[in-house]
Design an enzyme around this catalytic site. Structure first.
Site, mmCIF file in Angstrom:
data_model
loop_
_atom_site.group_PDB
_atom_site.id
_atom_site.type_symbol
_atom_site.label_atom_id
_atom_site.label_comp_id
_atom_site.label_asym_id
_atom_site.label_seq_id
_atom_site.Cartn_x
_atom_site.Cartn_y
_atom_site.Cartn_z
ATOM 1 N N ARG A 57 0.860 -1.184 0.000
ATOM 2 C CA ARG A 57 0.000 0.000 0.000
ATOM 3 C C ARG A 57 0.895 1.231 0.000
ATOM 4 N NH1 ARG A 57 -3.572 -2.665 -1.516
ATOM 5 N NH2 ARG A 57 -5.542 -3.165 -0.506
ATOM 6 N N GLU A 61 -3.829 7.637 -4.246
ATOM 7 C CA GLU A 61 -4.225 7.149 -5.583
ATOM 8 C C GLU A 61 -5.502 7.830 -6.046
ATOM 9 O OE1 GLU A 61 -4.324 2.875 -5.382
ATOM 10 O OE2 GLU A 61 -2.306 2.822 -4.573
ATOM 11 N N HIS A 117 -1.803 0.452 -9.824
ATOM 12 C CA HIS A 117 -2.439 -0.474 -8.872
ATOM 13 C C HIS A 117 -3.130 -1.648 -9.599
ATOM 14 C CE1 HIS A 117 -4.314 -0.759 -4.599
ATOM 15 N NE2 HIS A 117 -4.101 -1.965 -5.125
HETATM 16 P P1 NDP Z 1 -0.843 -11.641 4.783
HETATM 17 O O1 NDP Z 1 -1.643 -11.239 5.970
HETATM 18 O O2 NDP Z 1 -0.822 -13.069 4.371
HETATM 19 O O3 NDP Z 1 0.697 -11.202 4.995
HETATM 20 C C1 NDP Z 1 1.034 -9.979 5.530
HETATM 21 C C2 NDP Z 1 2.411 -10.096 6.186
HETATM 22 O O4 NDP Z 1 2.794 -8.810 6.658
HETATM 23 C C3 NDP Z 1 2.453 -11.047 7.359
HETATM 24 O O5 NDP Z 1 3.552 -11.877 7.208
HETATM 25 C C4 NDP Z 1 2.630 -10.140 8.569
HETATM 26 O O6 NDP Z 1 3.425 -10.786 9.559
HETATM 27 C C5 NDP Z 1 3.349 -8.941 7.973
HETATM 28 N N1 NDP Z 1 3.062 -7.717 8.730
HETATM 29 C C6 NDP Z 1 1.864 -7.275 9.188
HETATM 30 N N2 NDP Z 1 2.010 -6.136 9.862
HETATM 31 C C7 NDP Z 1 3.336 -5.851 9.851
HETATM 32 C C8 NDP Z 1 4.117 -4.802 10.402
HETATM 33 N N3 NDP Z 1 3.551 -3.817 11.148
HETATM 34 N N4 NDP Z 1 5.441 -4.811 10.196
HETATM 35 C C9 NDP Z 1 6.022 -5.813 9.465
HETATM 36 N N5 NDP Z 1 5.330 -6.840 8.931
HETATM 37 C C10 NDP Z 1 4.008 -6.851 9.115
HETATM 38 O O7 NDP Z 1 -1.330 -10.702 3.610
HETATM 39 P P2 NDP Z 1 -1.306 -10.984 2.029
HETATM 40 O O8 NDP Z 1 0.033 -11.525 1.669
HETATM 41 O O9 NDP Z 1 -2.516 -11.724 1.644
HETATM 42 O O10 NDP Z 1 -1.484 -9.477 1.476
HETATM 43 C C11 NDP Z 1 -0.557 -8.485 1.830
HETATM 44 C C12 NDP Z 1 -0.994 -7.128 1.326
HETATM 45 O O11 NDP Z 1 -0.750 -7.010 -0.065
HETATM 46 C C13 NDP Z 1 -2.485 -6.792 1.450
HETATM 47 O O12 NDP Z 1 -2.844 -6.428 2.757
HETATM 48 C C14 NDP Z 1 -2.635 -5.661 0.466
HETATM 49 O O13 NDP Z 1 -2.421 -4.424 1.097
HETATM 50 C C15 NDP Z 1 -1.523 -5.918 -0.547
HETATM 51 N N6 NDP Z 1 -2.091 -6.261 -1.858
HETATM 52 C C16 NDP Z 1 -1.856 -5.426 -2.920
HETATM 53 C C17 NDP Z 1 -2.372 -5.714 -4.167
HETATM 54 C C18 NDP Z 1 -2.104 -4.819 -5.329
HETATM 55 O O14 NDP Z 1 -2.939 -4.760 -6.239
HETATM 56 N N7 NDP Z 1 -0.983 -4.138 -5.386
HETATM 57 C C19 NDP Z 1 -3.235 -6.886 -4.394
HETATM 58 C C20 NDP Z 1 -3.378 -7.711 -3.221
HETATM 59 C C21 NDP Z 1 -2.831 -7.393 -2.003
HETATM 60 P P3 NDP Z 1 3.281 -10.396 11.138
HETATM 61 O O15 NDP Z 1 1.819 -10.402 11.433
HETATM 62 O O16 NDP Z 1 4.075 -11.452 11.846
HETATM 63 O O17 NDP Z 1 3.909 -9.051 11.290
#
Ligand code: NDP
Length: 309
Positions: free
Chosen positions: A229, A258, A276
């Site tokens: 994001r 955006e 995006h």
């Molecule tokens: P997941 O929940 O599977 O993975 C997210 C990861 O981020 C986890 O490993 C989590 O680990 C880590 N995380 C969460 N908070 C933090 C933090 N504060 N600091 C460091 N690491 C953190 O999500 P997805 O892989 O399914 O999706 C990830 C993101 O990708 C979505 O939320 C979305 O924003 C983005 N996305 C973008 C798209 C695009 O069109 N560009 C399309 C689809 C998704 P932990 O909890 O241990 O910190």
């Protein structure tokens, strides 16, 4: 009959099918205030997307709302706390988009390193006969840092193994059983990395996680790839780091405001700018639609969603 408030358009196919099966209020086509005043009490379900979200103030105007069914995996634009406080179910569409988002992230990484978009512009501008491009950076065998080794991050790591890359990652806590090295300190991860790919969620917990200190640690040869994001990156700091040469390059699919893209980025040759499109393939959008339908139908039948946030 169930009354659905749809906050914005999804695919044409979905919009048509939803309207054929249910009473649908299309908020984006109406005077929103007037529609909510007149029909807010009767709304059972909100259908939305990662883009349109659902704010606490909207939830407040829907006293009988029971579910928010969203298209997309990110839910940073949905006020999940406000929904939970009223026991409103919230669903998203995880997993079905992992491969396409990871494909795009890896494509962006290669584009940024090998200057593919820049080279394409060079050829189209008729510059090839009279000049050359600066040499690019190698991809294979390099060091890849992943911020957010979750569903999409793992899919990015899988692709990196085919390029003989070393992978390390930063999450809030280590992933149990992961073969990749964990780095608790994000600045250290950036210092180690040739490429830093962002695949963590947006929202307050990750706002400006990538600040000037991280960008400087990534350094003048390092490259940032953001498919997470825009809010995860301090965008003015990113622009400054690129302008000063403190960061080597960036490939961005997402931005702070955006569809606004900072003008300064448009002029930089070492930046890849996408609108995006992480999940925007026919196959993935269909799979997301199907999962949205499955959540909606399951909620209508059993009062629960399949993929709850
Ligand atoms: P997941 O929940 O599977 O993975 C997210 C990861 O981020 C986890 O490993 C989590 O680990 C880590 N995380 C969460 N908070 C933090 C933090 N504060 N600091 C460091 N690491 C953190 O999500 P997805 O892989 O399914 O999706 C990830 C993101 O990708 C979505 O939320 C979305 O924003 C983005 N996305 C973008 C798209 C695009 O069109 N560009 C399309 C689809 C998704 P932990 O909890 O241990 O910190």
């Amino acid at each position: 009959m169930t009354c659905i408030l749809q906050l914005g358009p999804l695919t044409d196919r979905f919009n048509r099918a939803l309207a054929a099966e249910h009473e649908v209020l299309r908020l984006w086509e109406a005077d929103a205030d007037a529609m909510l005043d007149q029909h807010g009490n009767g709304v059972d379900i909100v259908v939305t997307s990662a883009r349109f979200g659902c704010t606490a103030s909207l939830i407040d105007r829907l006293p009988n709302l029971r579910a928010i069914i969203s298209f997309g995996v990110g839910y940073d634009a949905i006020d999940v706390a406000a929904a939970r406080a009223r026991q409103i179910a919230v669903s998203n569409t995880p997993d079905v988009l992992n491969e396409c988002v990871a494909d795009l992230a890896f494509g962006m990484l290669i584009d940024c390193a090998r200057q593919m978009s820049r080279a394409d512009r060079f050829v189209r501008a008729g510059e090839w006969p009279s000049g050359g491009l600066p040499l690019a950076s190698r991809v294979s065998g390099k060091r890849l840092g992943i911020v957010g080794l979750g569903r999409i991050g793992e899919a990015v790591a899988k692709r990196a193994s085919g390029f003989d890359m070393q992978v390390r990652y930063h999450n809030r806590r280590p992933v149990e059983g992961s073969v990749h090295g964990y780095e608790r300190d994000l600045v250290e991860l950036a210092r180690w990395s040739d490429f830093l790919v962002l695949t963590c969620p947006g929202g307050e917990s990750t706002r400006n996680l990538i600040d000037m200190a991280v960008l400087e640690a990534l350094g003048p040869k390092g490259m940032l790839i953001n498919v997470a994001r825009g809010s995860v990156v301090d965008e003015p700091a990113l622009v400054q780091a690129l302008l000063d040469g403190r960061l080597g390059g960036a490939a961005l699919d997402v931005y702070a405001h955006e569809p606004h893209v900072p003008d300064a980025l448009m002029a930089l040759p070492n930046v890849v700018l996408l609108p995006h499109i992480g999940s925007a393939t026919e196959e993935t959008r269909l799979a997301m639609e199907e999962l949205l339908w499955a959540n909606l139908r399951t909620f209508l039948e059993r009062g629960e969603v399949l993929t709850a946030v």
